[in-house]
Design a protein around this motif. Structure first.
Motif, PDB file in Angstrom:
ATOM      1  N   ALA A 200      10.546 -36.699  19.567  1.00 49.22           N
ATOM      2  CA  ALA A 200       9.733 -34.485  19.042  1.00 49.22           C
ATOM      3  C   ALA A 200       8.640 -34.902  17.880  1.00 49.22           C
ATOM      4  CB  ALA A 200      10.849 -34.731  17.546  1.00 49.22           C
ATOM      5  N   TRP A 201       7.860 -36.432  17.798  1.00 48.81           N
ATOM      6  CA  TRP A 201       6.205 -36.334  17.073  1.00 48.81           C
ATOM      7  C   TRP A 201       5.746 -35.908  18.787  1.00 48.81           C
ATOM      8  CZ3 TRP A 201       3.948 -40.370  19.895  1.00 48.81           C
ATOM      9  CH2 TRP A 201       5.104 -41.100  19.740  1.00 48.81           C
ATOM     10  N   TYR A 202       5.990 -36.955  19.614  1.00 47.99           N
ATOM     11  CA  TYR A 202       5.393 -36.469  20.977  1.00 47.99           C
ATOM     12  C   TYR A 202       5.401 -35.176  22.118  1.00 47.99           C
ATOM     13  CZ  TYR A 202       3.768 -38.260  25.684  1.00 47.99           C
ATOM     14  OH  TYR A 202       2.601 -37.845  26.531  1.00 47.99           O
ATOM     15  N   ARG A 203       5.848 -34.740  21.329  1.00 48.57           N
ATOM     16  CA  ARG A 203       6.556 -33.450  21.900  1.00 48.57           C
ATOM     17  C   ARG A 203       5.697 -32.661  21.341  1.00 48.57           C
ATOM     18  NH1 ARG A 203      11.821 -34.451  22.269  1.00 48.57           N
ATOM     19  NH2 ARG A 203      12.761 -32.909  20.276  1.00 48.57           N
ATOM     20  N   ALA A 204       5.396 -32.933  19.442  1.00 49.25           N
ATOM     21  CA  ALA A 204       4.899 -31.569  19.056  1.00 49.25           C
ATOM     22  C   ALA A 204       3.480 -31.849  19.144  1.00 49.25           C
ATOM     23  CB  ALA A 204       5.167 -32.205  17.617  1.00 49.25           C
ATOM     24  N   LEU A 205       3.270 -33.254  20.004  1.00 48.77           N
ATOM     25  CA  LEU A 205       1.416 -33.080  19.548  1.00 48.77           C
ATOM     26  C   LEU A 205       0.430 -31.933  20.783  1.00 48.77           C
ATOM     27  CD1 LEU A 205       1.050 -36.948  20.124  1.00 48.77           C
ATOM     28  CD2 LEU A 205      -0.337 -35.431  18.321  1.00 48.77           C
ATOM     29  N   ALA A 206       1.897 -31.254  21.689  1.00 49.69           N
ATOM     30  CA  ALA A 206       1.463 -29.984  22.572  1.00 49.69           C
ATOM     31  C   ALA A 206       0.910 -29.193  21.901  1.00 49.69           C
ATOM     32  CB  ALA A 206       2.505 -29.822  23.177  1.00 49.69           C
ATOM     33  N   ASP A 207       1.844 -28.941  20.548  1.00 48.97           N
ATOM     34  CA  ASP A 207       1.310 -27.245  19.840  1.00 48.97           C
ATOM     35  C   ASP A 207      -0.025 -27.635  19.281  1.00 48.97           C
ATOM     36  OD1 ASP A 207       3.135 -25.510  18.088  1.00 48.97           O
ATOM     37  OD2 ASP A 207       1.754 -26.082  16.841  1.00 48.97           O
ATOM     38  N   PRO A 208      -0.271 -26.984  19.521  1.00 49.72           N
ATOM     39  CA  PRO A 208      -2.627 -25.892  18.430  1.00 49.72           C
ATOM     40  C   PRO A 208      -2.501 -26.280  16.692  1.00 49.72           C
ATOM     41  CG  PRO A 208      -1.264 -23.903  19.321  1.00 49.72           C
ATOM     42  CD  PRO A 208       0.036 -25.346  19.983  1.00 49.72           C
ATOM     43  N   VAL A 209      -0.901 -26.337  16.443  1.00 48.95           N
ATOM     44  CA  VAL A 209      -1.540 -26.319  15.129  1.00 48.95           C
ATOM     45  C   VAL A 209      -0.404 -27.502  14.753  1.00 48.95           C
ATOM     46  CG1 VAL A 209      -0.634 -25.367  13.126  1.00 48.95           C
ATOM     47  CG2 VAL A 209      -1.411 -23.397  15.260  1.00 48.95           C
ATOM     48  N   VAL A 210       0.899 -28.294  14.688  1.00 51.25           N
ATOM     49  CA  VAL A 210       1.380 -28.938  14.701  1.00 51.25           C
ATOM     50  C   VAL A 210       0.528 -30.197  15.359  1.00 51.25           C
ATOM     51  CG1 VAL A 210       3.410 -30.361  14.569  1.00 51.25           C
ATOM     52  CG2 VAL A 210       3.666 -27.725  14.299  1.00 51.25           C
ATOM     53  N   GLY A 211       0.436 -30.115  15.865  1.00 44.61           N
ATOM     54  CA  GLY A 211      -0.513 -31.532  17.023  1.00 44.61           C
ATOM     55  C   GLY A 211      -1.869 -31.973  16.174  1.00 44.61           C
ATOM     56  N   ARG A 244       7.140 -24.401  10.368  1.00 48.28           N
ATOM     57  CA  ARG A 244       6.198 -25.069  12.250  1.00 48.28           C
ATOM     58  C   ARG A 244       6.848 -26.151  12.169  1.00 48.28           C
ATOM     59  NH1 ARG A 244       6.998 -23.601  17.143  1.00 48.28           N
ATOM     60  NH2 ARG A 244       5.832 -23.512  18.617  1.00 48.28           N
ATOM     61  N   PHE A 245       6.554 -27.133  11.156  1.00 47.99           N
ATOM     62  CA  PHE A 245       6.243 -28.599  11.454  1.00 47.99           C
ATOM     63  C   PHE A 245       7.918 -29.061  11.637  1.00 47.99           C
ATOM     64  CE2 PHE A 245       5.770 -32.903  10.035  1.00 47.99           C
ATOM     65  CZ  PHE A 245       4.337 -33.434  10.719  1.00 47.99           C
ATOM     66  N   SER A 246       8.373 -28.544  10.566  1.00 54.72           N
ATOM     67  CA  SER A 246       9.979 -29.601  10.576  1.00 54.72           C
ATOM     68  C   SER A 246      10.490 -29.180  11.352  1.00 54.72           C
ATOM     69  CB  SER A 246      10.918 -28.615   9.215  1.00 54.72           C
ATOM     70  OG  SER A 246       9.829 -28.584   7.917  1.00 54.72           O
ATOM     71  N   GLU A 247      10.541 -27.764  12.242  1.00 55.35           N
ATOM     72  CA  GLU A 247      11.126 -27.418  12.874  1.00 55.35           C
ATOM     73  C   GLU A 247      10.388 -27.988  14.005  1.00 55.35           C
ATOM     74  OE1 GLU A 247       9.533 -23.871  14.423  1.00 55.35           O
ATOM     75  OE2 GLU A 247      11.095 -22.485  12.516  1.00 55.35           O
ATOM     76  N   LEU A 248       9.510 -28.451  14.796  1.00 54.29           N
ATOM     77  CA  LEU A 248       9.090 -29.704  16.048  1.00 54.29           C
ATOM     78  C   LEU A 248       8.917 -30.805  15.640  1.00 54.29           C
ATOM     79  CD1 LEU A 248       5.793 -27.356  17.093  1.00 54.29           C
ATOM     80  CD2 LEU A 248       8.459 -27.797  17.845  1.00 54.29           C
ATOM     81  N   VAL A 249       9.428 -31.449  14.409  1.00 56.42           N
ATOM     82  CA  VAL A 249       8.975 -33.259  14.350  1.00 56.42           C
ATOM     83  C   VAL A 249      10.632 -33.428  13.796  1.00 56.42           C
ATOM     84  CG1 VAL A 249       7.716 -34.445  13.094  1.00 56.42           C
ATOM     85  CG2 VAL A 249       6.835 -32.725  13.928  1.00 56.42           C
ATOM     86  N   GLY A 250      10.911 -32.487  13.007  1.00 54.95           N
ATOM     87  CA  GLY A 250      12.396 -32.468  12.138  1.00 54.95           C
ATOM     88  C   GLY A 250      12.667 -32.949  11.473  1.00 54.95           C
ATOM     89  N   GLU A 251      11.181 -33.069  10.447  1.00 57.65           N
ATOM     90  CA  GLU A 251      10.846 -33.676   9.067  1.00 57.65           C
ATOM     91  C   GLU A 251       9.558 -32.780   8.683  1.00 57.65           C
ATOM     92  OE1 GLU A 251      10.096 -37.808   8.360  1.00 57.65           O
ATOM     93  OE2 GLU A 251       9.291 -38.209   9.365  1.00 57.65           O
ATOM     94  N   VAL A 253       6.147 -32.269   6.427  1.00 57.14           N
ATOM     95  CA  VAL A 253       5.411 -32.606   6.742  1.00 57.14           C
ATOM     96  C   VAL A 253       4.727 -34.122   5.675  1.00 57.14           C
ATOM     97  CG1 VAL A 253       3.821 -30.554   5.144  1.00 57.14           C
ATOM     98  CG2 VAL A 253       2.964 -32.263   7.143  1.00 57.14           C
ATOM     99  N   MET A 254       5.532 -33.943   4.618  1.00 55.58           N
ATOM    100  CA  MET A 254       4.748 -34.705   3.745  1.00 55.58           C
ATOM    101  C   MET A 254       5.682 -35.935   3.685  1.00 55.58           C
ATOM    102  SD  MET A 254       2.896 -33.896   2.416  1.00 55.58           S
ATOM    103  CE  MET A 254       2.397 -34.534   1.139  1.00 55.58           C
ATOM    104  N   ALA A 255       6.522 -35.810   3.520  1.00 59.32           N
ATOM    105  CA  ALA A 255       8.124 -36.594   4.998  1.00 59.32           C
ATOM    106  C   ALA A 255       7.446 -37.856   5.775  1.00 59.32           C
ATOM    107  CB  ALA A 255       9.380 -36.359   4.692  1.00 59.32           C
ATOM    108  N   TYR A 256       6.812 -36.943   6.662  1.00 56.03           N
ATOM    109  CA  TYR A 256       6.339 -37.230   8.040  1.00 56.03           C
ATOM    110  C   TYR A 256       4.902 -38.622   7.564  1.00 56.03           C
ATOM    111  CZ  TYR A 256       3.788 -38.853  12.108  1.00 56.03           C
ATOM    112  OH  TYR A 256       3.055 -39.286  13.141  1.00 56.03           O
ATOM    113  N   LEU A 257       4.213 -37.932   6.676  1.00 59.33           N
ATOM    114  CA  LEU A 257       3.340 -38.487   5.750  1.00 59.33           C
ATOM    115  C   LEU A 257       3.905 -39.878   5.099  1.00 59.33           C
ATOM    116  CD1 LEU A 257      -0.193 -38.678   5.218  1.00 59.33           C
ATOM    117  CD2 LEU A 257       0.717 -37.070   3.068  1.00 59.33           C
ATOM    118  N   THR A 258       4.383 -39.667   4.151  1.00 60.49           N
ATOM    119  CA  THR A 258       4.651 -39.919   3.521  1.00 60.49           C
ATOM    120  C   THR A 258       5.633 -41.950   4.339  1.00 60.49           C
ATOM    121  OG1 THR A 258       5.526 -39.371   1.903  1.00 60.49           O
ATOM    122  CG2 THR A 258       6.635 -41.412   1.874  1.00 60.49           C
TER     123      THR A 258
END
Length: 312
Positions: A200-211, A244-251, A253-258
């Motif tokens: 999911a994180w790789y696909r999300a990199l293509a998104d202009p905002v979440v990437g 949007r972040f939760s939709e694309l990455v699956g968690e 944003v602050m959980a990803y950062l942690t």
């Protein structure tokens, strides 16, 4: 920092090497080195990669395979050929009966096998040590993947063949960078396939905002990020970014950062890289106590216990 380059930075910094392997049939080598990632680029002739489980994969000139450790595999001219050498952790080489090879297959600078102009020539690059950050990449890969020359073209092959046999100052650094480029190019080709199951994180990199947010977090984890500050950098509202972040990455944003910060801390602990206070500041925690609390909550052990378990 490019996401794939960042994920490879940890294992490359902990050690990687490249060799040129040259063989005449019949030949086979059993690999039990437990290396987390090995890339094999067929330059001349062909070879079969036989994993511990699953079907053998044939490599022809221009094809590439990536093996994800620690599972063993056999590389040879035919799946039925009995191994003539065994490679164990630490690049220790033995005959199948356990006798050490004692350099009997060394053919010169980073060259190994039967003879330098063997009918089968393969470039092999190996990352030696596993890390928490690189684990995010490894978890997205099958135990053995392959790319054929008709679906990808490697412009690095002539340069790699020239550089791998040179013995000059700084040569290991040159080969490290070339190996990274080779793996990045191969993984991009792999993840771009129509049937690819990219993380999911790789696909999300293509998104202009979440990437953009992912790159901000990865490039500067020590910054006191909040959802609001990341949203401002990305030019969107806090609520929109959170959704949007939760939709694309699956968690969230602050959980990803942690998770990213703690993975960086774990790799620093694995390397013995500084005091806990210094590591805490480097990855975005205000104190060693704050890092310890978060680390134990996620990893189940204190940083000190983790360091004791994983340090070489």
């Amino acid at each position: 920092m490019d996401a794939l380059a960042g994920l490879l930075e940890g294992p490359r910094a902990r050690g990687a090497f490249m060799i040129r392997a040259c063989f005449d049939p019949p030949w086979a080598v059993r690999v039990e080195d437990r290396a987390p990632l090995t890339v094999m680029l067929m330059v001349r002739g062909d070879a079969w990669i036989t994993p511990e489980e699953g079907d053998p994969v044939r490599l022809r000139a221009g094809d590439l395979a990536i093996a994800r450790g620690p599972d063993p595999y056999t590389c040879g001219d035919d799946p039925a050929t009995e191994p003539q050498a065994l490679i164990l952790p630490g690049a220790e080489c033995f005959y199948p009966d356990g006798r050490p090879l004692n350099g009997s297959m060394d053919l010169g600078v980073r060259t190994w096998g039967d003879r330098p102009d063997g009918s089968a020539v393969m470039l092999i690059g190996t990352y030696l040590m596993r890390g928490e950050i690189s684990g995010r990449l490894l978890a997205a890969l099958p135990p053995l993947l392959s790319l054929t020359a008709d679906v990808w073209e490697c412009p690095l092959t002539p340069l790699l063949m020239q550089e791998v046999v040179r013995d000059e100052p700084g040569q290991e650094v040159v080969l490290d960078r070339l190996l990274d480029l080779l793996v990045i190019a191969a993984l991009r080709a792999w993840f771009s396939r129509p049937d690819a199951q990219a993380p999911a994180w790789y696909r999300a990199l293509a998104d202009p905002v979440v990437g953009r947010v992912l790159r901000l977090v990865q490039d500067d984890p020590a910054h006191p990020w909040t959802v609001a500050s990341l949203a401002a950098k990305a030019g969107v509202s806090r609520a929109w970014l959170a959704r949007r972040f939760s939709e694309l990455v699956g968690e969230p944003v602050m959980a990803y950062l942690t998770g990213w910060r703690l993975a960086l801390a774990a790799d620093a602990l694995r390397d013995g890289d500084g005091t806990l206070e210094a590591i805490a500041r480097r990855v975005g925690y205000g104190s060693a106590f704050a890092l310890s609390s978060a680390f134990k909550r996620v990893y189940g052990v204190s940083p000190a216990e983790f360091r004791q378990r994983v340090s070489p």
